[in-house]
Design a protein around this motif. Structure first.
Motif, mmCIF file in Angstrom:
data_model
loop_
_atom_site.group_PDB
_atom_site.id
_atom_site.type_symbol
_atom_site.label_atom_id
_atom_site.label_comp_id
_atom_site.label_asym_id
_atom_site.label_seq_id
_atom_site.Cartn_x
_atom_site.Cartn_y
_atom_site.Cartn_z
ATOM 1 N N THR A 27 -48.249 92.650 98.030
ATOM 2 C CA THR A 27 -47.937 91.230 97.811
ATOM 3 C C THR A 27 -46.469 90.992 97.478
ATOM 4 N N GLU A 28 -45.779 92.006 96.982
ATOM 5 C CA GLU A 28 -44.376 91.832 96.611
ATOM 6 C C GLU A 28 -43.518 91.675 97.864
ATOM 7 N N THR A 29 -42.526 90.815 97.776
ATOM 8 C CA THR A 29 -41.652 90.551 98.923
ATOM 9 C C THR A 29 -40.195 90.708 98.521
ATOM 10 N N GLU A 30 -39.360 90.792 99.523
ATOM 11 C CA GLU A 30 -37.913 90.785 99.309
ATOM 12 C C GLU A 30 -37.256 90.072 100.482
ATOM 13 N N ARG A 40 -39.596 96.041 109.447
ATOM 14 C CA ARG A 40 -40.244 95.457 108.276
ATOM 15 C C ARG A 40 -41.218 94.353 108.704
ATOM 16 N N VAL A 41 -42.122 93.987 107.798
ATOM 17 C CA VAL A 41 -43.189 93.049 108.132
ATOM 18 C C VAL A 41 -42.920 91.698 107.478
ATOM 19 N N LEU A 42 -42.956 90.635 108.282
ATOM 20 C CA LEU A 42 -42.668 89.292 107.782
ATOM 21 C C LEU A 42 -43.708 88.851 106.757
ATOM 22 N N ALA A 43 -43.222 88.311 105.649
ATOM 23 C CA ALA A 43 -44.106 87.820 104.593
ATOM 24 C C ALA A 43 -44.430 86.341 104.756
ATOM 25 N N HIS A 44 -43.681 85.638 105.608
ATOM 26 C CA HIS A 44 -43.926 84.219 105.863
ATOM 27 C C HIS A 44 -43.684 83.917 107.339
ATOM 28 N N ASP A 45 -44.317 82.846 107.817
ATOM 29 C CA ASP A 45 -44.021 82.368 109.163
ATOM 30 C C ASP A 45 -42.546 81.992 109.259
ATOM 31 N N VAL A 46 -41.984 82.162 110.445
ATOM 32 C CA VAL A 46 -40.619 81.689 110.719
ATOM 33 C C VAL A 46 -40.716 80.622 111.802
ATOM 34 N N SER A 47 -40.323 79.389 111.461
ATOM 35 C CA SER A 47 -40.291 78.292 112.430
ATOM 36 C C SER A 47 -38.850 78.030 112.834
ATOM 37 N N SER A 48 -38.674 77.568 114.055
ATOM 38 C CA SER A 48 -37.325 77.371 114.566
ATOM 39 C C SER A 48 -36.656 76.172 113.895
ATOM 40 N N PRO A 49 -35.445 76.363 113.363
ATOM 41 C CA PRO A 49 -34.711 75.242 112.753
ATOM 42 C C PRO A 49 -33.952 74.412 113.780
ATOM 43 N N PHE A 180 -42.461 91.845 103.369
ATOM 44 C CA PHE A 180 -43.203 92.583 102.345
ATOM 45 C C PHE A 180 -42.430 93.853 101.981
ATOM 46 N N ARG A 181 -42.544 94.247 100.742
ATOM 47 C CA ARG A 181 -41.894 95.497 100.350
ATOM 48 C C ARG A 181 -42.532 96.658 101.103
ATOM 49 N N LYS A 182 -41.800 97.740 101.147
ATOM 50 C CA LYS A 182 -42.313 98.929 101.816
ATOM 51 C C LYS A 182 -43.469 99.538 101.020
ATOM 52 N N PRO A 183 -44.560 99.903 101.666
ATOM 53 C CA PRO A 183 -45.589 100.672 100.960
ATOM 54 C C PRO A 183 -45.014 102.021 100.537
ATOM 55 N N ILE A 184 -45.439 102.480 99.399
ATOM 56 C CA ILE A 184 -44.975 103.769 98.894
ATOM 57 C C ILE A 184 -46.069 104.808 99.129
ATOM 58 N N VAL A 185 -45.704 105.865 99.829
ATOM 59 C CA VAL A 185 -46.651 106.924 100.151
ATOM 60 C C VAL A 185 -46.152 108.220 99.517
ATOM 61 N N ALA A 186 -46.992 108.814 98.681
ATOM 62 C CA ALA A 186 -46.680 110.121 98.099
ATOM 63 C C ALA A 186 -47.408 111.188 98.908
ATOM 64 N N LYS A 323 -52.275 97.942 107.678
ATOM 65 C CA LYS A 323 -52.859 96.849 106.882
ATOM 66 C C LYS A 323 -52.155 96.730 105.537
ATOM 67 N N LEU A 324 -51.925 97.861 104.880
ATOM 68 C CA LEU A 324 -51.254 97.846 103.585
ATOM 69 C C LEU A 324 -49.892 97.169 103.682
ATOM 70 N N SER A 325 -49.195 97.383 104.796
ATOM 71 C CA SER A 325 -47.864 96.814 105.006
ATOM 72 C C SER A 325 -47.887 95.304 105.183
ATOM 73 N N GLY A 326 -49.074 94.748 105.444
ATOM 74 C CA GLY A 326 -49.178 93.325 105.729
ATOM 75 C C GLY A 326 -49.119 93.027 107.207
ATOM 76 N N GLU A 327 -49.103 94.068 108.041
ATOM 77 C CA GLU A 327 -48.994 93.848 109.481
ATOM 78 C C GLU A 327 -50.324 93.346 110.023
ATOM 79 N N SER A 328 -50.310 92.143 110.569
ATOM 80 C CA SER A 328 -51.546 91.522 111.042
ATOM 81 C C SER A 328 -51.769 91.721 112.531
ATOM 82 N N GLN A 329 -50.752 92.183 113.249
ATOM 83 C CA GLN A 329 -50.861 92.282 114.701
ATOM 84 C C GLN A 329 -50.932 93.723 115.185
#
Length: 414
Positions: A27-30, A40-49, A180-186, A323-329
């Motif tokens: 859920t954390e974003t940057e 990286r995976v978009l945390a919000h939609d991007v609409s054209s300005p 979304f922030r990067k998932p951390i994998v150990a 999925k963890l990354s927030g990637e929906s596609q």
């Protein structure tokens, strides 16, 4: 009981929903500059300005005309030029034309562009080699917003940004994106027999190769990887490694220790510190794969054999990370049909991911052949392969000429 219903062996099609159901989305974003956001995976939609293009522009090098003028005369004087970044803004007299280049702004009143191949120029006198009435309104004109309009959705939340997406964002004037922030994998490997590369092997020892497959796979998938190295078959050291891993990571991925050997402690420690959702799958190679949780972290216990570890990382851990990354596609690489050029040995009971090489023959037909040795410890055959030949659980030996399903390796494996 059928061959695929052996006790303790869960089919992949049952295991994968369990993995995904138990995998949250970070859920954390940057906010990043787009040049730093590749992968990286978009945390919000991007609409054209804005509209792209922001003005009507020419699709050809040629001449801007008014059709009404052209219908009166096919020869007219040239009164100016419109270049990309330097539009024609002067008064435009009736029955005249304007030289225009590809991408240049269309002069006000222009309703068609005649490409230069259909023109004869004699100094400032231009003759159009077209038939009267043949020029269509808006010919060779790209209208405002032809690519994307102001307010239109450009990229959806959950999109993993690729080299195809960044130029598009730049064309919209979008300088930063929320991701979304990067998932951390150990990751760590287990086993007394494992030694780091660059050291001299003693009797009974082998080099640890599994982390060299896991780490780049997760790196290329946009994760932050914490490599804890090699942990010996020592219960106390393994306890400590698990405690450290689950305190810093979203996912803990180990190789080795999930089989049934006397020194395979990983499964036992997982039962003490966490929870096992399943253990042992109807997959080959990779049957001793464990999935569960360690506190707030997920756990994937890969087999110790190098090919088994790599196959289960690719087939099972990759969708989890997506999925963890927030990637929906994210979608698994498609399976396609190919004709076998070689026999494939197989016993019914487990889905078999055999290393193979596909090619296209002179008739344009897709063919596939085995890389040879399919032992779970023979990694050279993986290095030679460019696909998996996926043989169904209930299937037996495959003879030359039979149709098999193949899955070409995705870009994360290159």
């Amino acid at each position: 009981m059928g061959c695929c219903d052996a006790p303790g062996l869960m089919p992949i099609e049952e295991a994968m929903p369990i993995i995904l159901k138990n995998t949250p989305v970070v859920t954390e974003t940057e906010t990043l500059a787009i040049e730093d956001a590749i992968g990286r995976v978009l945390a919000h939609d991007v609409s054209s300005p804005l509209n792209v293009p922001p003005f009507d522009n020419s699709a050809m090098d040629g001449y801007a005309v008014r059709i009404a003028d052209l219908n009166r005369s096919l020869t007219m004087p040239l009164v100016g030029k419109s270049f990309a970044g330097a539009p024609f803004n002067n008064e435009w007299p009736t029955d005249s034309c304007v030289r225009i280049m590809t991408g240049a702004q269309i002069p006000e009143g222009c309703d068609a562009v005649i490409m230069q191949e259909d023109v004869t120029a004699d100094g400032e006198s231009i003759t159009f080699n077209v038939e009267l009435g043949s020029v269509k309104p808006q010919q060779h004109i790209r209208p405002t917003g032809d690519d994307i309009k102001t307010g239109q959705l450009a990229l959806e939340k959950g999109t993993r940004l690729s080299a195809r997406d960044l130029p598009m964002l730049a064309s919209l004037g979008v300088a930063t994106v929320d991701v979304f922030r990067k998932p951390i994998v150990a990751v760590f490997s287990t086993g007394d027999e494992l030694k780091p590369v660059g050291t001299e092997l003693q009797a009974g020892e082998i080099y640890d190769s599994n982390r060299y497959g896991m780490r780049p796979l997760f790196d290329k998938f946009g994760c932050e990887v914490i490599d804890l190295g090699i942990i010996p078959d020592n219960e106390e050291l393994l306890h400590q490694a698990f405690e450290k891993a689950k305190s810093v990571a979203d996912v803990v991925v180990t190789s080795g220790g999930v089989s049934v050997g006397e020194a395979d402690y990983t499964k036992d420690i997982l039962e003490q510190q966490g929870e096992i959702s399943f253990w042992k799958l109807a997959i080959k190679p990779g049957k001793p794969f464990a999935f569960g949780s360690l506190g707030d972290a997920l756990f994937c216990g890969l087999p110790g054999n190098p090919v088994s570890a790599f196959v289960t990382s690719y087939v099972l851990v990759q969708p989890l990370i997506a999925k963890l990354s927030g990637e929906s596609q994210w979608k698994e690489a498609p399976s396609i049909s190919a004709i076998s050029k070689s026999a494939f040995k197989k016993r019914p009971g487990r889905a078999d991911y055999q290393r193979a090489i596909f090619s296209v023959n002179q008739d344009g037909q897709l063919e596939v052949e085995s890389t040879g040795n399919q032992s779970s410890g023979a990694f050279r055959s993986m290095s030679l392969a460019n696909c998996f030949a996926i043989l169904e659980r209930e299937r037996g030996h495959v003879e030359i000429g039979e149709t098999v399903q193949i899955q070409p390796f995705s870009s994360v494996m290159y």
